[in-house]
Design an enzyme around this catalytic site. Structure first.
Site, PDB file in Angstrom:
ATOM      1  CG  LEU A 337       4.412  27.932  46.287  1.00 26.87           C
ATOM      2  CD1 LEU A 337       3.674  26.827  45.537  1.00 26.87           C
ATOM      3  CD2 LEU A 337       5.085  27.388  47.533  1.00 26.87           C
ATOM      4  CG  ASP A 338       7.332  33.647  41.361  1.00 28.28           C
ATOM      5  OD1 ASP A 338       8.571  33.699  41.301  1.00 28.28           O
ATOM      6  OD2 ASP A 338       6.594  34.117  40.480  1.00 28.28           O
ATOM      7  CB  THR A 339      12.202  33.002  44.872  1.00 28.86           C
ATOM      8  OG1 THR A 339      12.751  32.264  43.785  1.00 28.86           O
ATOM      9  CG2 THR A 339      11.797  32.055  45.989  1.00 28.86           C
ATOM     10  CB  SER A 340      10.541  35.798  39.917  1.00 33.18           C
ATOM     11  OG  SER A 340       9.170  36.092  40.089  1.00 33.18           O
TER      12      SER A 340
END
Length: 414
Positions: A337-340
């Site tokens: 869920l994290d696109t960093s």
């Protein structure tokens, strides 16, 4: 291993696994590789161990390249006889159970293993060989830190009757394997390369920095260094542990796949497969679950590249030709869920080519491209991208669910 040697509960669980998988395929709900194993393990929690017994098994694990290397290794091992394998990438115990149940009695198995499950699968299957490809950051919202993952591998490997095939160019893999090697486990080191260095600047043994000089790397305090490789990629081929060069003509693109082929050949060689007999089998592998597939649509030649994390995206950039390129990013559950992680990827190599972006998180990708001063066009779908690029080549690079979305669009486009 044959079905008639299984206990009655295991026979029942195996039958249920095959039936559930077949029903899943028949109803269009998937290939059944997970649900079949899940149901079977509910009936017989020890089924994976029972199905593995009597087979000579190789396990393939790492952050990137598992599915491709598993497919190449299974192709090479096919020289010896029938090989059971989880060829579609269901790489947890449910998938392994389903794959072995579906295959029936085979003398060999080659199983892709999610790096988090390696100890559990080692315990259940007692493999003859385990291949360790690489370790790097992946799915930041739920995956373990790289050093923690390396430590889990390091503790899981010693004290087993197996042979290790490991990437000499990844300090985390070398450290993970060295504890077992120090206690007598045999190892084949492969110069498989490491494109992404940002997870291995610090020695996991002592915390000192790791310095690199060409192909060589070493901890400045002297506590860890690159071992001498037994196998290495060289030009368009592989040099084996006898110093013999084998030219390889793969249908799969990029140096990374020649490295995957080198690992596959090293694993197969430990089972007694002569590299000269295995090499032609590798050349027959054209696509793995749609990855690297080339599709013709409306005068465009579309190639699909799946990339899920920073290391994979850098490898994809190396594979992609200087032609219009569509990048697609989602952040659904299978993607993380994290696109960093996009900020760990250097997109500057895309400057000068036409770049299009799409996917649920296209705007996250757009901001990242702005930072790298890469011009781009936003499109709502793969179909729209097809209408905007001229006849000719189109490269597509996407993460998990974005890749599946584009494959589904390709199936719909007439």
């Amino acid at each position: 291993m044959t079905d008639h040697k299984l206990p009655m509960r295991a026979k029942l669980a195996t039958s249920l696994s095959r039936g559930a998988a077949a029903l899943s395929r028949a109803t269009g709900r998937g290939d059944g590789s997970v649900i079949g194993g899940r149901i079977a393990l509910m009936v017989d929690p020890n089924l994976l161990a029972e199905l593995a017994a009597g087979r000579a098994i190789a396990l393939i694990s790492g952050t990137n390249g598992k599915t491709t290397t598993t497919r190449l290794t299974a192709a090479a091992m096919g020289v010896l006889g029938d090989v059971a394998t989880n060829s579609l990438g269901a790489n947890m115990p449910t998938g392994h159970t389903s794959a072995l149940a579906k295959a029936g009695a085979t003398p060999y198995a080659v199983l892709e293993v999610d790096e988090h499950y390696l100890k559990q699968v080692l315990d259940a299957t007692h493999p003859k060989v385990v291949a360790l490809l690489n370790l790097s950051r992946d799915q930041l919202d739920r995956a373990k830190e790289v050093a923690m993952m390396a430590a889990l591998w390091r503790d899981a490997l010693p004290g087993r009757d197996l042979h290790i095939v490991a990437n000499a160019d990844d300090p985390m893999v070398v450290w993970a394997a060295n504890k077992a090697v120090a206690t007598g486990t045999s190892v084949t080191w492969v110069a498989a390369g490491q494109r992404f260095h940002d997870d291995s600047w610090v020695c996991p043994e002592c915390g000192a920095s790791i310095e690199r000089n060409g192909d060589q790397w070493a901890c400045v305090a002297g506590n860890l260094s690159r071992p001498v490789p037994h196998w290495a990629v060289s030009g368009d081929g592989v040099v084996d542990n006898t110093g013999t060069y084998h030219h390889i003509e793969l249908q799969l693109p990029g140096r990374v796949n020649r490295a995957n082929a080198a690992t596959a050949l090293a694993v197969a060689a430990h089972f007694g497969v002569p590299p000269a007999k295995a090499v032609p089998e590798l050349a027959k592998v054209a696509s793995i679950a749609g990855r690297y597939a080339v599709v013709e649509r409306d005068g465009r030649t579309v190639r699909l590249l799946l990339s899920k994390n920073p290391a994979g995206w850098l490898e994809a950039f190396d594979m992609a030709d200087d032609v219009p390129t569509l990048l697609s990013i989602n952040a659904r559950d299978p993607d993380g869920l994290d696109t960093s992680w996009l900020y760990d990827v250097d997109f500057s190599s895309l400057r000068g080519r036409r770049v299009l972006v799409t996917g649920d998180r296209a705007m996250d990708l757009a901001v990242r491209l702005e930072v790298n001063e890469v011009p781009f066009e936003h499109v709502k779908s793969f179909a729209q991208a097809l209408t905007l690029v001229p006849p000719g080549r189109l490269e597509v690079i996407a993460n998990y669910t974005a890749f599946q979305d584009i494959r589904a669009e390709l199936d719909r486009v007439n």
